[in-house]
Scaffold this motif. Structure first.
Motif: not given
Length: 725
Positions: A300-311, A319-326, A666-675
């Motif tokens: 994993a090149v960055q922190d993030g969320q797994i959005v798809q696993i398949g063949n 496997i697909r990873l979405r990082d905190v920047y989107g 509150h100090v927040g940073f935009q996580p990628g790919g979600m409202p």
């Protein structure tokens, strides 16, 4: 009623006045004491006053009565809410009266106040193709400009413009006819005075981009950039045309959308997607094949969320990873995909079994201690529910399940490279869609399965020669930038940038500024540290009071590096912080029904500053106000998405005033790919789909400079002082 007598000696002057008044009254009441006598001739009264000094003044007893103590009624939660509401309304009323004065204060107190005339134009809403075609900054330099700019109060665009004029971004490091040398063209005497060892490798080297860019920012600050950027640039090079050219180029860079700059900067902060020695050739928008040793880890090149696993037919196992920047990264042609990943250890959820014997089916985890109001759906998969927020509920519940312990000596099976975690700090969970993973997580393995996709072309032959393997396996790597509708881009310029940034000695494991006994790193050095280094510093920082559950989040790598860097940035600015909320213990949704930035480890709440509670200490000139102003100096990818208090700041697009934030920042940073947050706006594309290809094509045309791994002959040795924290 109790009475107490206190003897008080009255001053001579006061007694004299009292005596004079008393004497006058006595004479008028006693005729015998008048000036006339019977049988004698009348006399003319004298006009000269006579002064009588009493011999013994004595003392006067003053009785002081103390009122009885009244016991205050105990304040209820409702009373506290009403009091907070009253303070909030009073603050808003005062702010409305002083709005113009406050706006003026915001400008004059900004560390970039001297730049407002030439540079503070609003970023372009629609980026022209001409703007993209003229972009010339090697992306790996962006985080260096931004970190140096934050430390010394210089806009990063000014540093980039000077770098372009002086050495074409480090491509021409020849010594000038005047004797100026290095990345930013310093005269030797000036370098001796203003050069810095920004990467703490023991030398200040004018040919190292990190040292040179930080030194340029330091010089501009010393030349009065906060008061007049034009005068500071003129001091750098005594020519009017030079000042005009720097400001022209800086203004062009400032016109780029901040989201675009943030996305590019985020892309440069990654790590290699494959462990060990590797080789790759020029790729395309369809991706690039990275060759490595058989069994090498896909990382994993960055922190993030797994959005798809398949063949699939095209990608094989992927496997697909979405990082905190989107940004979304695809790992294809894998020999195998990992079944588990590390998460923060929670003893209440852990199941004492070995790592090799994962449960066949996940069991329901105990519910988290949620503090926010969550909107839940009975059937979140239904179209209407899914669109109204059920999608977030599906993702949230997908990552639940019993955890397993990590067997002795087995942590390296799940994390690649250097890591500071111990196996007793983490547990294992099934790796599936929706899993939150940390940078360095092993997502799969490279092996013989990739040979079925190998075309045995020139790239394969070059890799075979470099790696010493007849048929080297490969990883198919793809990147899709942040934003709806963004297309895949050529990963080659990004991979080149990762290698160059690593060669600049920012993330090397032996760096003394990131060790367990790290000395006092500067603010700029902190912003360039790796996540692992920041985790160690934060956990050892005596100026940070972090609740225990939050410390566990940090130990297990579950907190965004931007949050960690912001903690260190504030404490290095002289503040002591009480952190009361990170991820653990916070609800998945906000009160308004949006995904909380806390849920992805991308936010923090600050409740105390220097031992002073935020509650009751907000408004202009308060400790909360000064802290927010420090946060507003962060640039580029380190700029917070939200800073929420009871205050809103003129000219700042990331501050919000909300009544329920009376007791914390509150100090927040935009996580990628979600409202996220209270606005809930989904991530939008910062460029039109066709423009991404145009930009990456432009990046691919940019000739990256050579960054030497060894100091130049112009470098100066410095003493590195390492002090225990």
């Amino acid at each position: 009623m109790s009475r107490s007598s206190n003897a008080a000696t009255v001053s001579a002057a006061a007694i004299a006045v009292a005596a004079a008044i008393a004497g006058t009254a006595t004479a008028s009441e006693n005729p015998a004491s008048s000036g006339s006598s019977t049988g004698s001739s009348s006399t003319t009264p004298t006009t000269t006053p006579t002064t009588t000094t009493p011999g013994d003044l004595g003392t006067v007893d003053v009785v002081v009565t103390k009122p009885p103590k009244v016991k205050k009624p105990k304040q209820t939660a409702a009373d506290r809410r009403r009091e907070a509401a009253r303070k909030f309304l009073a603050e808003r009323k005062r702010a409305s009266k002083l709005d113009s004065a406050q706006a003026k204060l915001d400008v004059t107190s900004s560390p970039f106040a001297g730049l407002d005339s030439p540079l503070m134009s609003s970023p372009l809403e629609n980026v022209s193709n001409e703007t993209l075609d003229s972009f010339r900054v090697p992306p790996f330099l962006l985080p260096i400009y931004q970190a140096a700019g934050v430390e010394y109060g210089i806009r990063w665009e000014v540093l980039a413009a000077i770098n372009e004029i002086e050495t074409d971004y480090g491509r021409n490091l020849s010594v000038s006819s005047a004797g100026a040398l290095g990345w930013m063209q310093f005269m030797p005497g000036t370098w001796e005075s203003y050069g810095v060892d920004a990467n703490h490798d023991g030398v200040k080297d004018p040919s190292n981009p990190v040292d040179a860019i930080f030194a340029a920012a330091r010089y501009l600050k010393a030349s009065g950039a906060s008061e007049s950027i034009e005068r500071a640039i003129f001091s750098y090079n005594h020519a009017d045309w030079y000042v005009a050219d720097v400001l022209k180029r800086a203004k062009e860079l400032a016109a780029l959308p901040s989201d675009l700059v943030g996305a590019l900067t985020g892309l440069t902060m990654g790590r290699s997607p494959i462990s060990g020695s590797s080789s790759y050739s020029k790729g395309s928008s369809n991706g690039v094949s990275i060759y490595g040793q058989s069994g090498a880890a896909a990382v994993a090149v960055q922190d993030g969320q797994i959005v798809q696993i398949g063949n699939s037919k095209r990608l094989g196992n992927f496997i697909r990873l979405r990082d905190v920047y989107g940004n979304v990264y695809t790992y294809g042609h894998l020999d195998s995909i990992s079944s588990q990943h590390v998460v923060p250890r929670s003893d209440s959820k852990a199941v004492t079994v070995s790592a090799e014997s994962a449960p066949a089916a996940p069991t329901a985890a105990s519910s988290s201690n949620s503090t926010g109001k969550e909107r839940l759906f009975a059937e979140p998969q239904r179209p209407a529910s899914y669109a109204a927020g059920g999608s977030r509920q599906v993702v949230a519940t997908a990552d639940t399940g019993a955890t397993t312990s990590v067997s002795s000596g087995q942590l390296g099976r799940y994390l690649a490279g250097a890591y500071s975690l111990r196996r007793d700090q983490v547990a294992l969970k099934p790796l599936r869609k929706g899993s939150q993973v940390i940078a360095g997580t092993i997502l799969g393995r490279v092996g013989p399965a990739s040979l079925a996709f190998d075309k045995n072309n020139a790239a394969t032959q070059r890799a075979a020669k470099k790696l010493g393997i007849a048929q080297p396996p490969h990883l198919r790597f793809e990147i899709r930038p942040a934003g709806t509708g963004a297309p895949r881009i050529n990963p080659t310029p990004i991979l080149d940038g990762w290698r160059l940034l690593d060669s600049s000695d920012i993330y090397r494991a032996s760096n003394p500024m990131i060790g367990s006994s790290a000395g006092k790193a500067t603010i700029g050095q902190i912003l360039l540290m790796s996540k692992e280094a920041l985790e160690r510093r934060v956990l050892a920082n005596p100026k940070l009071d972090i609740y225990e559950c939050g410390r566990q989040d940090i130990q297990a790598g579950g907190i965004d590096r931007r949050v960690l860097a912001t903690m260190e940035f504030l404490t290095s600015s002289g503040l002591e912080l009480g952190i009361t909320s990170l991820n653990c213990g916070h609800g998945y949704l906000t009160a308004s029904g949006n995904v909380s930035e806390h849920s992805s480890g991308s936010a923090m709440d600050i409740a105390t500053i220097n031992g002073i509670s935020v509650m009751g200490h907000q408004g202009a000139g308060s400790i909360t106000d000064s802290t927010v102003r420090k946060l507003l100096t962060l640039q580029g990818t380190m700029k917070p998405h939200q800073i929420i208090t009871l205050m809103q700041y003129a000219g700042a697009d990331n501050t919000m005033a909300m009544g329920d934030h009376d007791d914390h920042i509150h100090v927040g940073f935009q996580p990628g790919g979600m409202p996220t947050g209270d606005g809930g706006a989904a991530t939008t594309a910062v460029l039109a789909p066709s423009q991404w290809g145009r930009l990456v094509g432009r990046l691919d045309q940019i000739e990256n400079p050579n960054v030497s791994m060894t100091p130049s002959r112009y470098s100066i040795k410095v003493r590195v002082k390492v002090r225990p924290r």
